[in-house]
Design an enzyme around this catalytic site. Structure first.
Site, PDB file in Angstrom:
ATOM      1  CD  GLU A   1     -12.809   3.915   5.010  1.00  0.00           C
ATOM      2  OE1 GLU A   1     -12.095   3.285   4.551  1.00  0.00           O
ATOM      3  OE2 GLU A   1     -12.973   4.612   4.256  1.00  0.00           O
TER       4      GLU A   1
ATOM      5  CG  HIS B   1     -15.145  -0.954   3.722  1.00  0.00           C
ATOM      6  ND1 HIS B   1     -14.151  -1.436   3.057  1.00  0.00           N
ATOM      7  CD2 HIS B   1     -15.131  -0.386   4.455  1.00  0.00           C
ATOM      8  CE1 HIS B   1     -13.548   1.045   3.551  1.00  0.00           C
ATOM      9  NE2 HIS B   1     -14.353   0.864   3.726  1.00  0.00           N
TER      10      HIS B   1
ATOM     11  NE  ARG C   1     -12.253  12.230   2.057  1.00  0.00           N
ATOM     12  CZ  ARG C   1     -13.094  10.878   2.282  1.00  0.00           C
ATOM     13  NH1 ARG C   1     -14.411  10.825   2.132  1.00  0.00           N
ATOM     14  NH2 ARG C   1     -12.481   9.839   1.188  1.00  0.00           N
TER      15      ARG C   1
ATOM     16  CE  LYS D   1      -4.162  -1.454   2.532  1.00  0.00           C
ATOM     17  NZ  LYS D   1      -4.944  -1.460   3.448  1.00  0.00           N
TER      18      LYS D   1
END
Length: 446
Positions: free
Chosen positions: A275, A208, A292, A158
């Protein structure tokens, strides 16, 4: 309270913020590119000013033009919406230097949580579960391969500054590592001007799950429950719902407490999202924090009754949260689908063009967030999402039926959309039974 707010964004989120400001009695300034001169947000705002040519790099990402507009029109706050400059710590710093309030977290927090490697370390120090992986930044394939060997394949490479699926690669074995690492790193340099990478164990087919947090400048942090965002295509969310079918009361409380702990560890203020990846056995791991407002915030608004944009503005003005944790109750079930101007039969090719005829559905528990109208020309320069359809019902089955009904009423003529594709997902037995994970689209539709 603020005297005037400039919205540094476009499309449906700009319209959404304008409406929230109207209800608070705050005048607004819309900025727009030359490609957006006929956009709805320019008509709804009290003032509108052009900030550059159509390409976003010359307009919506042009910090100097946006700040000049704010200063010249005497706006004392800027709401960045999502995307564009919403998670740009440099922009938040420049707002501070200009004496303009950035409606979001402090720039130092944006920077710290935007770097995925640093965010992981912050979470580990706070006792929030994280996916096993590298503790230090990784810059070379040799460094990365050593980490992968230690944690075991498959692994995920990542970009430390990445997002939206860019700079990410799944590596199944050591032989493929160097090629995949360098490909992801090139994407990171191209998209984020950063060659910093990190490695983590690849969690196969998780859900998720993201928790919405709100934090004020007085130290109060509250979570507003979760959203299940498992229906994705190439890491881009398609359908979101709240609450999650997979969470019982005990797991929801456990994950919610972890989300609040994460926000406190980050020194967070304003709206943010923690998350998580959730495995079938109930183990969950911190993935990242979005500093955000999210595209899918309306489903949280539907089940909690909280106007999150207004709450953002209140927090930025120095006011305390208008609710306590014990006052948050998730009522009923909400689902959001994203309608994009794209053709699923042509590999989801973007389809800009002129909207010739449109009809929005209505009725109890149906909400449409959009900035398109009859005769509106969808420009080719920006994201293809043109509409969000949100429904709220007493339970998940009722919400699914209501969404199918609403999609059946929605008419968009003149451009191709993914409307029928979304309807097919909602009709799939696995979706209706709640058997979803991040590989849902690959398993049943690719």
């Amino acid at each position: 309270m603020f005297q005037k707010i400039l919205i540094a964004n476009r499309g449906e989120i700009a319209v959404r913020i304008i409406r929230a400001c109207r209800e608070l009695g705050i005048p607004t300034v819309a900025v727009y590119s030359e490609g957006d001169k006929d956009a709805l947000h320019t008509m709804l705002a009290d003032e509108a000013i052009c900030i550059g040519p159509a390409p976003s790099s010359q307009s919506y990402l042009n910090m100097e033009s946006i700040l000049s507009a704010a200063v010249s029109l005497k706006a004392d706050a800027i709401h960045p919406g999502f995307g564009f400059l919403s998670e740009n710590s440099k922009f938040a710093t420049l707002c501070r230097k200009c004496g303009i309030t950035f409606i979001g977290p402090e720039p130092e927090v944006i920077s710290r949580m935007g770097n995925k490697s640093e965010a992981r370390n912050t979470m580990m120090a706070a006792g929030v579960p994280v996916v096993p992986g590298s503790r230090e930044p990784v810059y070379t394939p040799e460094q990365g391969k050593a980490v992968a060997q230690e944690i075991g394949y498959p692994v995920m490479v990542k970009a430390a500054s990445g997002g939206g699926g860019r700079g990410m690669r799944v590596v199944e074995c050591a032989e493929d590592f160097e090629d995949q690492f360098l490909t992801a790193q090139r994407e990171s340099v191209s998209g984020f001007s950063d060659d910093t990478m990190y490695i983590e164990r690849y969690i196969q087919n998780p859900r998720h799950i993201e928790f919405q947090v709100m934090a004020d400048s007085l130290g109060n942090v509250v979570h507003l429950g979760e959203r299940d965002c498992s229906i994705q295509r190439r890491h881009q969310k398609l359908i979101e719902e709240s609450p999650s079918f997979a969470l019982g009361k005990e797991l929801r409380e456990k994950m919610g407490e972890a989300a609040v702990r994460a926000a406190k560890a980050a020194g967070y203020t304003n709206a943010g999202t923690i998350e998580f990846l959730l495995e079938p056995d109930g183990n969950f791991y911190f993935m990242e924090m979005n500093t955000r407002i999210q595209v899918e915030h309306p489903v949280t608004e539907a089940v909690t009754g909280v106007d999150m944009i207004q709450e953002q503005i209140r927090i930025a003005a120095g006011l305390p949260l208008s609710f306590r944790q014990e006052e948050i109750r998730l009522k009923g079930h909400a689902i959001e689908v994203r309608i994009n101007a794209e053709n699923p039969d042509k590999n989801f090719m973007p389809c800009p063009g002129t909207v010739k005829n449109i009809h929005f559905p209505g009725g109890n528990g149906v909400r449409v967030d959009s900035a398109i109208y009859n005769g509106y020309r969808i420009p080719p320069y920006y994201d293809s999402m043109i509409l969000k359809l949100i429904v709220h019902g007493p339970d998940r089955d009722a919400a699914i039926r209501k969404m199918k009904s609403a999609l059946g009423e929605l008419i968009i003529e003149g451009v191709d959309t993914n409307l029928e594709f979304q309807y097919e997902i909602l009709c799939h037995p696995a979706y209706m039974e709640g058997r979803t994970d991040t590989a849902f689209i690959e398993k049943y539709f690719e």
